[in-house]
Enzyme design. Structure first.
Site, PDB file in Angstrom:
ATOM      1  N   LYS A 132     -17.573  56.385  32.055  1.00 23.08           N
ATOM      2  CA  LYS A 132     -18.738  56.026  31.224  1.00 23.08           C
ATOM      3  C   LYS A 132     -19.923  55.653  32.120  1.00 23.08           C
ATOM      4  CE  LYS A 132     -16.902  56.744  27.307  1.00 23.08           C
ATOM      5  NZ  LYS A 132     -17.336  57.906  26.548  1.00 23.08           N
ATOM      6  N   TYR A 187     -11.374  55.039  33.089  1.00 24.21           N
ATOM      7  CA  TYR A 187     -12.088  55.354  31.832  1.00 24.21           C
ATOM      8  C   TYR A 187     -13.493  54.753  31.878  1.00 24.21           C
ATOM      9  CZ  TYR A 187     -13.827  54.548  27.138  1.00 24.21           C
ATOM     10  OH  TYR A 187     -14.652  54.473  26.042  1.00 24.21           O
ATOM     11  N   ASN A 212     -11.546  69.919  20.160  1.00 25.98           N
ATOM     12  CA  ASN A 212     -10.328  70.694  20.464  1.00 25.98           C
ATOM     13  C   ASN A 212      -9.089  70.058  19.842  1.00 25.98           C
ATOM     14  OD1 ASN A 212      -9.940  68.477  22.065  1.00 25.98           O
ATOM     15  ND2 ASN A 212      -9.733  69.588  23.997  1.00 25.98           N
ATOM     16  N   SER A 215     -20.057  52.399  26.568  1.00 24.26           N
ATOM     17  CA  SER A 215     -19.183  51.288  26.196  1.00 24.26           C
ATOM     18  C   SER A 215     -19.618  50.011  26.907  1.00 24.26           C
ATOM     19  CB  SER A 215     -17.751  51.653  26.623  1.00 24.26           C
ATOM     20  OG  SER A 215     -16.959  50.507  26.669  1.00 24.26           O
TER      21      SER A 215
HETATM   22  P1  NAD Z   1     -11.312  59.766  19.560  1.00 25.36           P
HETATM   23  O1  NAD Z   1     -10.286  60.097  20.585  1.00 25.36           O
HETATM   24  O2  NAD Z   1     -10.865  59.413  18.203  1.00 25.36           O
HETATM   25  O3  NAD Z   1     -12.354  60.977  19.448  1.00 25.36           O
HETATM   26  C1  NAD Z   1     -12.663  61.820  20.524  1.00 25.36           C
HETATM   27  C2  NAD Z   1     -12.600  63.244  20.016  1.00 25.36           C
HETATM   28  O4  NAD Z   1     -12.939  64.116  21.096  1.00 25.36           O
HETATM   29  C3  NAD Z   1     -11.215  63.645  19.531  1.00 25.36           C
HETATM   30  O5  NAD Z   1     -11.330  64.237  18.250  1.00 25.36           O
HETATM   31  C4  NAD Z   1     -10.719  64.655  20.576  1.00 25.36           C
HETATM   32  O6  NAD Z   1      -9.903  65.643  19.984  1.00 25.36           O
HETATM   33  C5  NAD Z   1     -12.032  65.214  21.099  1.00 25.36           C
HETATM   34  N1  NAD Z   1     -12.010  65.715  22.476  1.00 25.36           N
HETATM   35  C6  NAD Z   1     -11.590  65.083  23.597  1.00 25.36           C
HETATM   36  N2  NAD Z   1     -11.779  65.849  24.677  1.00 25.36           N
HETATM   37  C7  NAD Z   1     -12.356  67.006  24.231  1.00 25.36           C
HETATM   38  C8  NAD Z   1     -12.805  68.191  24.859  1.00 25.36           C
HETATM   39  N3  NAD Z   1     -12.711  68.373  26.187  1.00 25.36           N
HETATM   40  N4  NAD Z   1     -13.346  69.172  24.085  1.00 25.36           N
HETATM   41  C9  NAD Z   1     -13.434  69.018  22.743  1.00 25.36           C
HETATM   42  N5  NAD Z   1     -13.038  67.915  22.104  1.00 25.36           N
HETATM   43  C10 NAD Z   1     -12.503  66.921  22.835  1.00 25.36           C
HETATM   44  O7  NAD Z   1     -12.225  58.608  20.176  1.00 25.36           O
HETATM   45  P2  NAD Z   1     -13.300  57.677  19.455  1.00 25.36           P
HETATM   46  O8  NAD Z   1     -12.737  56.311  19.345  1.00 25.36           O
HETATM   47  O9  NAD Z   1     -13.831  58.345  18.257  1.00 25.36           O
HETATM   48  O10 NAD Z   1     -14.393  57.617  20.589  1.00 25.36           O
HETATM   49  C11 NAD Z   1     -15.488  58.524  20.615  1.00 25.36           C
HETATM   50  C12 NAD Z   1     -16.279  58.296  21.891  1.00 25.36           C
HETATM   51  O11 NAD Z   1     -16.713  56.934  21.915  1.00 25.36           O
HETATM   52  C13 NAD Z   1     -15.464  58.514  23.160  1.00 25.36           C
HETATM   53  O12 NAD Z   1     -16.291  59.093  24.138  1.00 25.36           O
HETATM   54  C14 NAD Z   1     -15.091  57.102  23.566  1.00 25.36           C
HETATM   55  O13 NAD Z   1     -14.878  56.975  24.940  1.00 25.36           O
HETATM   56  C15 NAD Z   1     -16.325  56.325  23.132  1.00 25.36           C
HETATM   57  N6  NAD Z   1     -16.054  54.905  22.899  1.00 25.36           N
HETATM   58  C16 NAD Z   1     -15.042  54.540  22.050  1.00 25.36           C
HETATM   59  C17 NAD Z   1     -14.759  53.197  21.849  1.00 25.36           C
HETATM   60  C18 NAD Z   1     -13.635  52.775  20.939  1.00 25.36           C
HETATM   61  O14 NAD Z   1     -13.239  51.609  20.998  1.00 25.36           O
HETATM   62  N7  NAD Z   1     -13.109  53.638  20.097  1.00 25.36           N
HETATM   63  C19 NAD Z   1     -15.531  52.218  22.504  1.00 25.36           C
HETATM   64  C20 NAD Z   1     -16.557  52.624  23.360  1.00 25.36           C
HETATM   65  C21 NAD Z   1     -16.825  53.985  23.541  1.00 25.36           C
END
Ligand code: NAD
Ligand code: UDP
Length: 334
Positions: free
Chosen positions: A153, A149, A32, A124
């Site tokens: 998870k 957060y 989104n 995570s």
């Molecule tokens: P990010 O915010 O860059 O990507 C998440 C994407 O999901 C975004 O493009 C956002 O627009 C989309 N989104 C959010 N809610 C939505 C919804 N309801 N419907 C449709 N789209 C939606 O985050 P990221 O760093 O790429 O992380 C990806 C996943 O990995 C997440 O679940 C995050 O919690 C997990 N994660 C990230 C990290 C980190 O350090 N980046 C570490 C551990 C886990």
């Protein structure tokens, strides 16, 4: 047969989409754009020569998800969609519980309806809580999370376990990421958070580009080699490849619930990151030592043996690559 990647235009999702396309997979994205930009699709196309089909939907909407399953033959789902800012989750817990939990449950319900049971989830290292030892092994299980957060998870991991227990024809892989940093070597994809960043590398980036004056290092009195906090940083492209390996694993299995740490197994301190960044990019990062950030642990890192052995995955890139590629992406934003 296509892979549905929710959150596929986000930081980790976009790099994973590139690796999936490079492997010849058909990819459908659902996002989104709440934390990403449509230009990411242009970058994916420039890098891979392919433009995946995108559905601009909120993944909490069952109706919108069902349309994707009706219009495509989805064989598996990688679920990145969700909010991820730790500090914001403390201030706005309901926003996080609403988005992350409803999104995951709705998606799983729709998958069940369409008999699609191959699912990869972005978890995570935060779910380990504070186990009292620095090296985290999958068997340790979940500890007490320190923010909403992290709790989302842990709750989604529990939901997946309950789901698998109720119906063991599901084929689920939970990936517990450590600290992803870096960017695609093309400089076209990377992490570009809105506002003042919370995480170390995005913050360093803003200092390097002159948008912020100096880095605040949260404490130099930890029981670590130089007193600053140590983490297991891994390159986002290695992490993306981990998802391709996880999908290969699920393709080989009939069913199961698999859990893997994805990290390098080698922790680096805040000062290691700062000095490496300065060295490889030839940019000075002014910093100040400030008090510890509440909730931070001194040191933790992944035991990656299980992912090495069962997925055949190993992180290949080092912190020099991570620091160079991060800056290479940030420079292009100037
Ligand atoms: P990010 O915010 O860059 O990507 C998440 C994407 O999901 C975004 O493009 C956002 O627009 C989309 N989104 C959010 N809610 C939505 C919804 N309801 N419907 C449709 N789209 C939606 O985050 P990221 O760093 O790429 O992380 C990806 C996943 O990995 C997440 O679940 C995050 O919690 C997990 N994660 C990230 C990290 C980190 O350090 N980046 C570490 C551990 C886990
Ligand atoms: N950190 C820091 N200054 C910052 C951001 C982070 O000193 O502006 C430190 C933090 O205390 C931790 C490490 O950098 O030791 C990694 O923090 P980050 O927020 O990137 O990831 P976390 O491990 O907390 O998820």
């Amino acid at each position: 047969m296509a892979v549905l990647v929710t959150g596929g235009t986000g930081y980790i999702g976009s790099h994973t989409v590139v690796e999936l396309l490079n492997e010849g997979k058909e990819v459908i994205i659902a996002d989104n754009f709440s934390n990403s930009k449509t230009e990411v699709l242009d970058a994916i196309e420039k890098i891979t020569g392919k433009r995946p089909r995108i559905y601009n939907i909120d993944c909490r909407s069952a109706e919108s998800l069902e349309k994707i399953f009706e219009e495509n033959h989805i064989d598996s789902v990688i679920n990145f969609a969700g909010y991820k800012a730790v500090g914001e989750s403390v201030k706005l817990p309901l926003k996080y519980y609403n988005n992350n939990l409803f999104e995951a449950v709705t998606l799983l319900e729709v998958m069940q309806k369409f008999n699609c049971k191959k699912f990869i989830f972005s978890s995570s290292a935060t779910i380990y809580g504070d186990p009292g030892v620095p090296e985290y092994v999958e068997e340790m299980g979940r500890g007490k999370t320190s923010n909403p957060y992290g709790t989302t998870k842990a709750m989604i991991e529990q939901i997946l376990e309950d789901l698998y227990f109720s119906d063991n024809s599901w084929n689920i892989c939970i990936l517990r990421y450590f600290n992803p940093i870096g960017a695609h070597e093309s400089g076209m994809l990377g992490e570009n958070p809105n506002g003042i960043p919370n995480n170390l590398m995005p913050y360093i980036m803003k200092v390097a580009s002159g948008k912020l004056e100096k880095l605040n290092i949260f404490g130099n009195d930890y029981d670590t080699k130089d007193g600053t906090g140590m983490r297991d940083y891994l390159h986002v492209v290695d992490l993306a490849e981990g998802h391709v390996k996880a999908l290969d694993k699920l393709d080989k299995e009939d069913s199961g619930l698999f859990i893997y740490n994805l990290g390098t197994g080698t922790p680096y301190s805040v000062l290691d990151i700062v000095t490496t960044f300065e060295k490889v990019n030839n940019i000075k990062i002014p910093y100040e030592i400030v008090p510890r950030r509440p909730g931070d642990l001194a040191i933790y890192y992944a035991n990656c043996k299980k992912a090495n052995e069962e997925l055949g995955w190993v992180a290949k890139k080092g912190i020099e690559d991570m620091c160079r590629d991060s800056w290479n992406f940030e420079k292009n934003l100037q």
